[in-house]
Design an enzyme around this catalytic site. Structure first.
Site, mmCIF file in Angstrom:
data_model
loop_
_atom_site.group_PDB
_atom_site.id
_atom_site.type_symbol
_atom_site.label_atom_id
_atom_site.label_comp_id
_atom_site.label_asym_id
_atom_site.label_seq_id
_atom_site.Cartn_x
_atom_site.Cartn_y
_atom_site.Cartn_z
ATOM 1 C CD GLU A 1 -2.830 -1.114 2.449
ATOM 2 O OE1 GLU A 1 -3.607 -2.071 2.591
ATOM 3 O OE2 GLU A 1 -2.788 -0.129 3.215
ATOM 4 N N PRO A 2 0.315 2.406 -0.292
ATOM 5 C CG PRO A 2 -0.984 4.061 -1.322
ATOM 6 C CD PRO A 2 -1.048 2.652 -0.803
ATOM 7 C CD GLN B 1 7.143 -22.157 -4.868
ATOM 8 O OE1 GLN B 1 7.454 -23.272 -4.446
ATOM 9 N NE2 GLN B 1 6.093 -21.953 -5.644
ATOM 10 C CD GLU B 2 7.094 -12.803 -3.110
ATOM 11 O OE1 GLU B 2 7.162 -11.639 -3.548
ATOM 12 O OE2 GLU B 2 6.318 -13.142 -2.196
ATOM 13 N NE ARG B 3 11.054 -12.856 1.502
ATOM 14 C CZ ARG B 3 10.570 -12.658 2.714
ATOM 15 N NH1 ARG B 3 10.765 -13.581 3.651
ATOM 16 N NH2 ARG B 3 9.898 -11.564 2.998
ATOM 17 C CB ILE C 1 -0.500 -4.291 -7.870
ATOM 18 C CG1 ILE C 1 -0.857 -3.690 -6.508
ATOM 19 C CG2 ILE C 1 -1.000 -5.727 -7.996
ATOM 20 C CD1 ILE C 1 -0.140 -4.296 -5.321
ATOM 21 C CB THR D 1 14.108 -4.452 1.344
ATOM 22 O OG1 THR D 1 13.982 -4.559 2.775
ATOM 23 C CG2 THR D 1 12.951 -3.630 0.799
ATOM 24 N N GLY E 1 31.900 0.635 -21.058
ATOM 25 C CA GLY E 1 32.166 2.044 -21.331
ATOM 26 C C GLY E 1 30.912 2.778 -21.768
ATOM 27 C CD GLN F 1 32.902 2.336 -14.959
ATOM 28 O OE1 GLN F 1 31.753 2.707 -14.722
ATOM 29 N NE2 GLN F 1 33.888 3.172 -15.201
#
Length: 380
Positions: A128-129, A242-244, A158, A366, A340, A337
């Site tokens: 949610e926000p 499982q998601e992770r 979502i 996270t 270039g 990097q």
């Protein structure tokens, strides 16, 4: 090091996935990125090819194969193709288990055939926000009104938000919410009061529709409650491993592919009259990334095998997710990097991988949340 976890059946499936991507996805992907959304026809094509619902029982139209290694193959090949827009991992590995393990017989017969054919595209609405990784902060609520719920609130970020025909919504069903007051309600396309906001403009994964969702007095039938009333917290925790793992698998696969691309590039690109690969610094960079990828691959493959055997725990899934996605981020930065100025051009694969992959350390929990889970398990 040859990988030890796959059988001939998995290798054959990998060829099927590669053929599908080459025929049905890669030729159209540039247009999907411009459109900000993939074609529904691609979802139906994935269904025809048997790529949707591989773990769904055959009686509901699925593959009847619960072996997570097939999901790992899909995640790896989609990562190598840079095809995050067609979110089959979200559909199969994140949402699929909720429907197959929590759904009633009536719900399974109503939703799973379309889920497997690509006619029903799915999403899950948690964020949610004002509430991301913290489920305690969820404010979307559902009031018991007898034979239905009255759902009010909003969700954001979502995935599949625009295309989704079926959305699993996490909502408060008690005033306090939190660990003992959240439920899973299935909202279907066309329900009055269910509205979609804008298709969000992201820095990467442009073909993946990511939306805001709004619920204003949506009447959700009691038959659309998924799992136990007020039991969503436990349900969510059960399926997060499982998601992770799916995210970790795609993370290491993306890093390995970037390493392959960059190794070839530095062999061909010349500077000061000789290939970049002849410079010691370049060789050291490639050597470091190759070693980091090899070590990570060994750990992730062990986690894949453990999950396929039903023995992987949440802590090791969190370790895999944290480490593989942070490695993917580092490798993308270093490979850009080494390219270039060309690395900054969107026509080069490394540029798109740099922006597409940045979300990996954020969604699904996270890196900081992963560390908290691991630390808490060790220190109490």
């Amino acid at each position: 090091m040859p990988r030890q976890i796959f059988t001939e059946e998995h290798h054959a499936f990998r060829e099927t996935v590669r053929t599908f991507l080459a025929k049905e996805v890669t030729p159209h992907y540039e247009q999907w990125e411009k459109d900000g959304i993939v074609s529904r026809a691609a979802w139906r094509a994935a269904g025809r090819q048997g790529l949707l619902g591989p773990a769904v029982p055959e009686e509901y139209g699925g593959g009847g194969q619960s072996d997570f290694r097939f999901s790992a193959v899909l995640a790896e090949e989609f990562a190598r193709a840079g095809a995050a827009g067609l979110a089959v991992g979200l559909h199969n590995d994140i949402i699929g288990p909720y429907l197959t393990t929590l759904g009633t017989e009536e719900q399974k017969r109503r939703w799973l055939p379309g889920f497997c054919s690509g006619e029903i595209i799915t999403a899950i609405a948690m964020t949610e926000p004002g509430a991301g990784s913290d489920l305690q902060g969820i404010r979307t609520s559902a009031e018991d009104a007898g034979d239905h719920w009255i759902l009010n609130g909003s969700k954001t970020f979502i995935s599949n938000g625009i295309l989704a025909d079926l959305v699993i919504v996490v909502a408060k069903t008690t005033p306090e919410g939190g660990a003992h007051g959240l439920s899973l309600l299935v909202v279907e396309r066309g329900m009055e009061g269910f509205e979609r906001g804008r298709n969000l403009d992201k820095i990467g994964q442009k073909a993946q529709d990511t939306a805001e969702l709004f619920f204003r007095d949506v009447r959700v039938p009691k038959e659309n409650l998924l799992g136990e009333p007020n039991g969503a917290f436990v349900h969510l925790m059960t399926h997060l491993a499982q998601e992770r793992m799916t995210i970790a698998v795609s993370g290491i696969a993306a890093a390995e592919h970037l390493l392959e691309i960059t190794s070839q590039y530095v062999k061909e690109r010349e500077a000061f009259g000789r290939p970049l690969a002849k410079l010691q610094h370049i060789r050291f960079e490639i050597a470091e990334m190759a070693t980091e990828c090899a070590v990570t691959r060994a750990f992730v493959d062990r986690c894949i095998a453990d999950h396929a055997a039903g023995t992987l725990d949440a802590v090791h899934a969190s370790m895999a997710k944290w480490w593989a996605t942070e490695l993917q981020k580092r490798v993308a930065d270093r490979c850009l990097q080494l390219h270039g100025g060309y690395g900054y051009m969107t026509e080069y694969r490394v540029a798109k991988a740099f922006t597409d992959g940045r979300i990996q350390t954020i969604y699904g929990g996270t890196t900081e949340i992963m560390k908290e889970i691991i630390g808490r398990s060790l220190l109490g």
